[in-house]
Scaffold this motif. Structure first.
Motif, PDB file in Angstrom:
ATOM      1  N   ARG A 579       0.819  -1.224   0.000  1.00  0.00           N
ATOM      2  CA  ARG A 579       0.000   0.000   0.000  1.00  0.00           C
ATOM      3  C   ARG A 579       0.843   1.260   0.000  1.00  0.00           C
ATOM      4  N   LYS A 580       1.859   1.311   0.873  1.00  0.00           N
ATOM      5  CA  LYS A 580       2.621   2.551   1.049  1.00  0.00           C
ATOM      6  C   LYS A 580       3.900   2.575   0.218  1.00  0.00           C
ATOM      7  N   VAL A 581       4.739   1.560   0.376  1.00  0.00           N
ATOM      8  CA  VAL A 581       6.044   1.580  -0.291  1.00  0.00           C
ATOM      9  C   VAL A 581       5.893   1.370  -1.794  1.00  0.00           C
ATOM     10  N   ALA A 582       5.076   0.368  -2.179  1.00  0.00           N
ATOM     11  CA  ALA A 582       4.866   0.101  -3.604  1.00  0.00           C
ATOM     12  C   ALA A 582       3.737   0.948  -4.194  1.00  0.00           C
ATOM     13  N   LYS A 583       3.031   1.712  -3.331  1.00  0.00           N
ATOM     14  CA  LYS A 583       2.010   2.668  -3.768  1.00  0.00           C
ATOM     15  C   LYS A 583       0.903   1.996  -4.578  1.00  0.00           C
ATOM     16  N   MET A 584       0.307   0.969  -3.986  1.00  0.00           N
ATOM     17  CA  MET A 584      -0.723   0.198  -4.671  1.00  0.00           C
ATOM     18  C   MET A 584      -2.085   0.403  -4.039  1.00  0.00           C
ATOM     19  N   GLY A 585      -3.097   0.585  -4.911  1.00  0.00           N
ATOM     20  CA  GLY A 585      -4.480   0.551  -4.497  1.00  0.00           C
ATOM     21  C   GLY A 585      -4.991  -0.873  -4.517  1.00  0.00           C
ATOM     22  N   PRO A 586      -6.304  -1.076  -4.310  1.00  0.00           N
ATOM     23  CA  PRO A 586      -6.842  -2.440  -4.234  1.00  0.00           C
ATOM     24  C   PRO A 586      -6.557  -3.287  -5.475  1.00  0.00           C
ATOM     25  N   TYR A 587      -6.784  -2.725  -6.656  1.00  0.00           N
ATOM     26  CA  TYR A 587      -6.624  -3.536  -7.868  1.00  0.00           C
ATOM     27  C   TYR A 587      -5.156  -3.913  -8.100  1.00  0.00           C
ATOM     28  N   SER A 588      -4.247  -2.941  -7.964  1.00  0.00           N
ATOM     29  CA  SER A 588      -2.818  -3.243  -8.163  1.00  0.00           C
ATOM     30  C   SER A 588      -2.324  -4.251  -7.142  1.00  0.00           C
ATOM     31  N   MET A 589      -2.791  -4.120  -5.892  1.00  0.00           N
ATOM     32  CA  MET A 589      -2.372  -5.076  -4.866  1.00  0.00           C
ATOM     33  C   MET A 589      -2.872  -6.477  -5.195  1.00  0.00           C
ATOM     34  N   PHE A 590      -4.107  -6.561  -5.652  1.00  0.00           N
ATOM     35  CA  PHE A 590      -4.645  -7.868  -6.052  1.00  0.00           C
ATOM     36  C   PHE A 590      -3.783  -8.496  -7.147  1.00  0.00           C
ATOM     37  N   CYS A 591      -3.460  -7.718  -8.168  1.00  0.00           N
ATOM     38  CA  CYS A 591      -2.639  -8.242  -9.266  1.00  0.00           C
ATOM     39  C   CYS A 591      -1.272  -8.699  -8.772  1.00  0.00           C
ATOM     40  N   LYS A 592      -0.676  -7.940  -7.868  1.00  0.00           N
ATOM     41  CA  LYS A 592       0.642  -8.290  -7.341  1.00  0.00           C
ATOM     42  C   LYS A 592       0.584  -9.574  -6.524  1.00  0.00           C
ATOM     43  N   GLN A 605      -9.419 -16.418  -3.203  1.00  0.00           N
ATOM     44  CA  GLN A 605      -8.945 -16.127  -1.854  1.00  0.00           C
ATOM     45  C   GLN A 605      -8.142 -14.834  -1.814  1.00  0.00           C
ATOM     46  N   VAL A 606      -7.303 -14.625  -2.823  1.00  0.00           N
ATOM     47  CA  VAL A 606      -6.534 -13.378  -2.884  1.00  0.00           C
ATOM     48  C   VAL A 606      -7.476 -12.188  -2.980  1.00  0.00           C
ATOM     49  N   ALA A 607      -8.474 -12.294  -3.817  1.00  0.00           N
ATOM     50  CA  ALA A 607      -9.436 -11.197  -3.965  1.00  0.00           C
ATOM     51  C   ALA A 607     -10.125 -10.897  -2.640  1.00  0.00           C
ATOM     52  N   ASP A 608     -10.560 -11.941  -1.940  1.00  0.00           N
ATOM     53  CA  ASP A 608     -11.260 -11.736  -0.664  1.00  0.00           C
ATOM     54  C   ASP A 608     -10.345 -11.108   0.376  1.00  0.00           C
ATOM     55  N   VAL A 610      -7.666  -9.157  -0.139  1.00  0.00           N
ATOM     56  CA  VAL A 610      -7.386  -7.755  -0.478  1.00  0.00           C
ATOM     57  C   VAL A 610      -8.589  -6.887  -0.151  1.00  0.00           C
ATOM     58  N   LYS A 611      -9.784  -7.345  -0.497  1.00  0.00           N
ATOM     59  CA  LYS A 611     -10.995  -6.573  -0.216  1.00  0.00           C
ATOM     60  C   LYS A 611     -11.222  -6.427   1.286  1.00  0.00           C
ATOM     61  N   ARG A 612     -10.951  -7.493   2.032  1.00  0.00           N
ATOM     62  CA  ARG A 612     -11.117  -7.414   3.488  1.00  0.00           C
ATOM     63  C   ARG A 612     -10.155  -6.396   4.077  1.00  0.00           C
ATOM     64  N   PHE A 613      -8.904  -6.405   3.615  1.00  0.00           N
ATOM     65  CA  PHE A 613      -7.931  -5.446   4.147  1.00  0.00           C
ATOM     66  C   PHE A 613      -8.346  -4.013   3.849  1.00  0.00           C
ATOM     67  N   PHE A 614      -8.661  -3.710   2.605  1.00  0.00           N
ATOM     68  CA  PHE A 614      -8.965  -2.320   2.261  1.00  0.00           C
ATOM     69  C   PHE A 614     -10.270  -1.849   2.911  1.00  0.00           C
ATOM     70  N   SER A 615     -11.214  -2.748   3.101  1.00  0.00           N
ATOM     71  CA  SER A 615     -12.450  -2.358   3.787  1.00  0.00           C
ATOM     72  C   SER A 615     -12.160  -1.960   5.227  1.00  0.00           C
ATOM     73  N   LYS A 616     -11.400  -2.789   5.924  1.00  0.00           N
ATOM     74  CA  LYS A 616     -11.086  -2.496   7.325  1.00  0.00           C
ATOM     75  C   LYS A 616     -10.163  -1.284   7.443  1.00  0.00           C
ATOM     76  N   CYS A 660     -13.407  -3.962 -10.390  1.00  0.00           N
ATOM     77  CA  CYS A 660     -12.293  -4.306 -11.285  1.00  0.00           C
ATOM     78  C   CYS A 660     -11.672  -5.644 -10.888  1.00  0.00           C
ATOM     79  N   ILE A 661     -11.606  -5.894  -9.584  1.00  0.00           N
ATOM     80  CA  ILE A 661     -11.075  -7.182  -9.118  1.00  0.00           C
ATOM     81  C   ILE A 661     -12.035  -8.310  -9.485  1.00  0.00           C
ATOM     82  N   GLU A 662     -13.317  -8.105  -9.203  1.00  0.00           N
ATOM     83  CA  GLU A 662     -14.306  -9.157  -9.455  1.00  0.00           C
ATOM     84  C   GLU A 662     -14.465  -9.460 -10.937  1.00  0.00           C
ATOM     85  N   ASN A 663     -14.180  -8.476 -11.781  1.00  0.00           N
ATOM     86  CA  ASN A 663     -14.335  -8.688 -13.228  1.00  0.00           C
ATOM     87  C   ASN A 663     -13.189  -9.474 -13.848  1.00  0.00           C
TER      88      ASN A 663
END
Length: 706
Positions: A579-592, A605-608, A610-616, A660-663
Motif C-alpha cells: 500500500r505505502k512503499v509500492a504505492k498500490m491501491g486495491p486492484y494493483s495489490m490484487f494483481c501483485k 482467496q486473494v481477492a477476498d 485484499v478486499k477485506r484489508f482495504f475495507s477495514k 475491477c477485481i471481481e471482473n
C-alpha cells in the motif's frame, strides 16, 4: 610541499529553535576538530536553527536568530584558522533557501544553497524552501549589517560554486543531493574537486544505514576522491530519530565511522588522508578522465589557506576500516531508547554512559530523579526510580497474563502496580443503564455485535483514564516529586488496520514502538531474552496476541488478535508495504498478490483478502488522526501527521476498485473456497504484553469504528 590533509565531520544533537544550545554544540565540535589537527570542519544540515523547525522557517525570527548565531561563530576565537562549514536558512531576494555558509578567519567564503530538496516520506522541504536551480552559477549576496560589521564584507558569492585552497579543491552537497540520480558530486568530481562534503538531516529507518554507507562508498569508488558526511543525531522535537552515522570515505573505502546510537550530544570524526592517493586512483580510471576532459567548470572561490602542512612526510595517515552495522534487533533496542532519552533520559544505555564518565548524562539522571547525589548502580536500580508499570486486570483477563506482567516487571526492576478495573467499568455501565434502561451484553452472553464492541471499548478507555491518573499522582502517593509520561505500545501493523480503540490506552504521550512492525518486534523480543537476560519474555513471545476484552471460556482466553482482524500479522505487513512503499491501491495489490501467493492461495482467496484489508483499513483510517506520536522506523507507517497523507473519510465499499477485481476472469470463474487459509504458516504471535507501558503490561486493542 604538503599533501596530507586532516578533515573533520560531526554528528550533533541539535534541537529545533534551541539557538543557545545549538551554538554551544557547534563551538564544541569545532574546538574538538581543531585539537585533533583538522583544518576543515563540516556540520549537519541546518545545524544553527535545528533541522525540525518546520513552519517556524516561515518566521523572520528564525532567520534573524540564525544570523545572530552565525555572527557569534564568526567572531569566536574557536573558529580561527579552520574552515567552518555550517548550515542555516538564508533569504536571498525574498526567497528562502536551505544553505551552507562556509567561513574562515572572520570572512564568509561562500553561501551554497541546496539544489535538490527532500520532499517525500517525512520530508516537506519544498513547503519552506526553494531549490537553487542555476547550476554552476553564483550571484552577489548582500550580507546583513551585523555580519558586515564583523567581516568587513558587503557581498559574498551565493550559489553553486566550489572552494580552491592552496592544495586542493572542495565542493559541497546537502543531504538529498547524494540520493538523486544525477548528484552534484558527479560533475564536481569530474571538474577536479577532490574533497566533497555532505551535510545531512537524515533520520533513522530500520536497515537504512546500509543504504547510506553504500551510497557514500560508491561515490568515491566510481570517481575517486574524499567524501565527508555529517548528520543530525537524536530527536529534535518530533517523531523522527536522526541516527548520526557520520563518516569519512576515500576511493571506495571508509576511514572513519561515527556511532549510530549514542547519548553524546557532540561526536567529531577526523581523518588524515593523502591527496596523492586520490590523484593516483583517478589516474587509472580512463573512462572517468575522458568524461572529465569534457566537464563544464564550476565557479571557483579562491581561499588563501591550505588544509595540509608544509612538512608532513612523517605525519601518519588514517587506515581504512570495515563498517560495523547493527542488526535490526539492535536498532530497535537502541533507537527508541535514544529517542526516549531526549524526552525522558531512560535506558540501559544511560547506565553505560554514566559508567564511562559522561557527566552530562549523569547530571540529567540526577535532575530526573530529583537527587543531586544519585548515581545509578545498574539498569534495574534506575528503572525502579523512573519506570512505573501497571497491570489493569478485569474479569476478562487471564491469570497467565497477570503472571507474565509481574515476572517481567520484577526482572527489569520497574515499580509495578496491579489493579482491577471492574468496579470502574461497572460504575460507567451503571450510568448508561440508569439513563437508557438498557444493559448491553457480550456476544458470548447473547448480545449483538454493537453491544459486544461497546463493552470492549469501555474497558479500553477506562484504562486510558486510569493511566493518566496514575501518571500524574502515583509519584505523589509515594512522596516523590514529579510526574510520569504515559508510554503507548500499539505497533505499526495494528495502526495500519485500525486495530485499536480510539482514545483508549493506545492513547499516550509518546510511543517508542509505534513505527515498528509486529514481525520486527517478535525478533526484538527474542533478541532481548538473550541480550538482557529477561526470561519472562519467553512466555510472552509464545503466547497468542490477545486483547482480553471478551469473557473467558472456562478460564481461558477466547479472543485473539488475528481472529479478530481476520488476517495474520504477517499478511498485514505485506499489505502495508504494498500500500505505502509500492504505492498500490486495491486492484494493483490484487494483481501483485496473484503472483506472490500463486502457490498457496486461489485467485478467489486473494481477492477476498485484499478486499477485506482495504475495507477495514478505510473504515478505521480516521483513527490515524489521533495516533500517539511514535518513533518512526518503518517505511509503511500509516502515521497521518506528516508521513502518510491520506483522507480519513472513504467510501469503504470501494465499488469501482472492487468491481475491477471481481471482473477478472480468474476470480469470476473460480468458486469460492471454503478455506480461508493464510498464505503464511499458522503460528502464534507474541502477545503485545512484551512491550512495557505505564498503564498496563499488555495493550488492549480493538477493531471497529467507535
Amino acid at each position: 610541499m604538503g599533501r596530507k590533509v586532516t578533515v573533520a565531520t560531526c554528528a550533533l544533537n541539535q534541537w529545533a529553535l534551541d539557538f543557545e544550545g545549538n551554538l554551544q554544540r557547534i563551538l564544541k565540535s569545532i574546538e574538538i576538530a581543531k585539537n585533533r589537527g583538522a583544518r576543515y570542519r563540516l556540520g549537519p544540515e541546518l545545524e544553527i536553527c535545528g533541522y525540525g523547525c518546520w513552519d517556524h522557517y516561515y518566521e523572520s525570527d528564525t532567520l534573524l536568530h540564525s544570523f545572530q548565531v552565525l555572527a557569534a561563530l564568526v567572531e569566536s576565537p574557536v573558529t580561527q584558522d579552520i574552515i567552518c562549514d555550517v548550515g542555516m536558512p538564508v533569504m536571498h531576494r525574498n526567497v528562502r533557501y536551505n544553505c551552507r555558509v562556509i567561513f574562515l578567519n572572520r570572512k564568509i567564503l561562500l553561501i551554497r544553497p541546496k539544489m535538490a530538496l527532500a520532499n517525500e516520506g517525512n520530508y516537506r522541504e519544498l513547503r519552506w524552501f526553494t531549490p537553487w536551480s542555476r547550476s554552476r552559477h553564483t550571484e552577489e549576496y548582500f550580507l546583513p549589517r551585523m555580519i558586515q560589521d564583523l567581516t568587513k564584507q558587503e557581498t559574498v558569492p551565493f550559489g553553486d560554486a566550489v572552494l580552491v585552497t592552496w592544495d586542493t579543491c572542495i565542493g559541497s552537497e546537502i543531504c538529498e543531493e547524494l540520493w538523486t540520480p544525477h548528484s552534484p558530486h558527479i560533475d564536481m568530481g569530474l571538474d577536479g574537486v577532490e574533497i566533497i562534503t555532505n551535510a545531512s538531516g537524515s533520520h533513522q529507518v530500520l536497515r537504512k544505514a546500509n543504504t547510506r554507507v553504500d551510497l557514500v562508498t560508491m561515490v568515491t569508488s566510481k570517481n575517486g576522491g574524499i567524501y565527508l558526511l555529517a548528520n543530525q543525531k537524536g530527536c529534535d522535537g518530533d517523531r523522527l530519530y536522526y541516527d548520526g552515522c557520520a563518516m569519512i570515505a576515500m576511493n571506495g573505502s571508509v576511514f572513519a565511522q561515527g556511532s549510530q546510537f549514542s547519548l553524546d550530544d557532540v561526536e567529531v570524526l577526523t581523518a588524515t588522508l593523502d591527496l596523492e592517493d586520490v590523484r593516483s586512483y583517478r589516474a587509472e580510471i580512463s573512462s572517468r578522465n575522458l568524461a572529465a576532459s569534457r566537464a563544464s567548470p564550476y565557479p571557483r572561490v579562491k581561499v588563501d589557506f591550505a588544509l595540509s602542512c608544509h612538512e608532513d612526510l612523517l605525519a601518519p595517515i588514517s587506515e581504512p576500516i570495515e563498517w560495523k552495522y547493527h542488526s535490526p534487533e539492535e536498532e530497535i533496542s537502541l533507537g527508541p531508547a535514544c529517542w526516549l532519552w531526549d524526552f525522558l533520559r531512560r535506558s540501559q544505555q544511560v547506565c553505560e554512559a554514566v559508567r564511562s564518565g559522561n557527566e552530562e548524562v549523569l547530571a540529567d539522571v540526577r535532575t530526573i530523579v530529583n537527587q543531586i547525589s544519585y548515581t545509578p548502580q545498574d539498569p534495574r536500580d534506575l528503572c525502579g526510580r523512573i519506570l512505573t508499570t501497571c497491570y489493569m486486570a478485569s474479569k476478562n483477563s487471564s491469570q497467565e497474563t497477570c503472571t507474565r506482567a509481574r515476572e517481567l516487571a520484577q526482572q527489569i526492576g520497574s515499580h509495578h502496580i496491579s489493579l482491577n478495573i471492574d468496579p470502574a467499568v461497572k460504575a460507567v455501565m451503571g450510568i448508561f443503564s440508569l439513563v437508557t434502561g438498557k444493559s448491553p451484553l457480550f456476544a458470548a452472553h447473547g448480545g449483538s455485535s454493537r453491544e459486544n464492541l461497546a463493552l470492549q471499548n469501555v474497558q479500553a478507555r477506562i484504562r486510558m483514564v486510569l493511566a493518566y491518573l496514575f501518571a500524574q499522582l502515583s509519584l505523589w502517593s509515594r512522596g516523590v516529586h514529579g510526574g510520569l509520561l504515559v508510554l503507548g505500545s500499539a505497533n505499526v501493523d495494528e495502526s495500519l488496520l485500525g486495530y485499536l480503540t480510539k482514545y483508549d490506552c493506545s492513547s499516550a504521550d509518546i510511543n517508542p514502538i509505534g513505527g515498528i512492525s509486529k514481525t520486527d518486534l517478535r525478533a526484538f523480543v527474542q533478541f532481548c531474552i538473550q541480550r538482557f537476560q529477561l526470561p519472562a519474555l519467553q512466555s510472552i513471545l509464545l503466547a497468542p496476541a490477545t486483547a482480553e476484552l471478551e469473557p473467558l471460556a472456562d478460564g481461558q482466553v477466547s479472543q485473539t488478535d488475528e481472529e479478530d482482524m481476520g488476517m495474520t500479522y504477517a499478511e498485514l505487513s505485506v499489505y502495508g508495504k504494498l500500500r505505502k512503499v509500492a504505492k498500490m491501491g486495491p486492484y494493483s495489490m490484487f494483481c501483485k498478490l496473484l503472483g506472490m501467493w500463486r502457490h498457496i492461495c486461489t485467485p478467489r482467496q486473494v481477492a477476498d483478502k485484499v478486499k477485506r484489508f482495504f475495507s477495514k483499513y478505510s473504515m478505521n483510517r480516521h483513527k490515524m488522526t489521533t495516533l500517539t506520536p511514535a518513533y518512526h522506523a518503518e517505511n509503511y507507517s500509516p502515521e497521518d501527521n506528516r508521513f502518510d497523507l491520506r483522507p480519513f473519510l472513504y467510501n469503504t465499499s470501494w465499488p469501482w476498485q472492487f468491481r475491477c477485481i471481481e471482473n477478472q476472469p480468474l476470480v469470476a470463474t473460480v468458486a469460492l473456497s471454503a478455506s480461508t487459509r493464510s498464505p503464511f504458516q499458522d503460528s502464534t504471535d507474541e502477545s503485545d504484553h512484551a512491550v512495557l507501558q505505564l498503564e498496563r503490561a499488555e495493550p488492549q486493542s480493538l477493531d471497529g469504528v467507535d
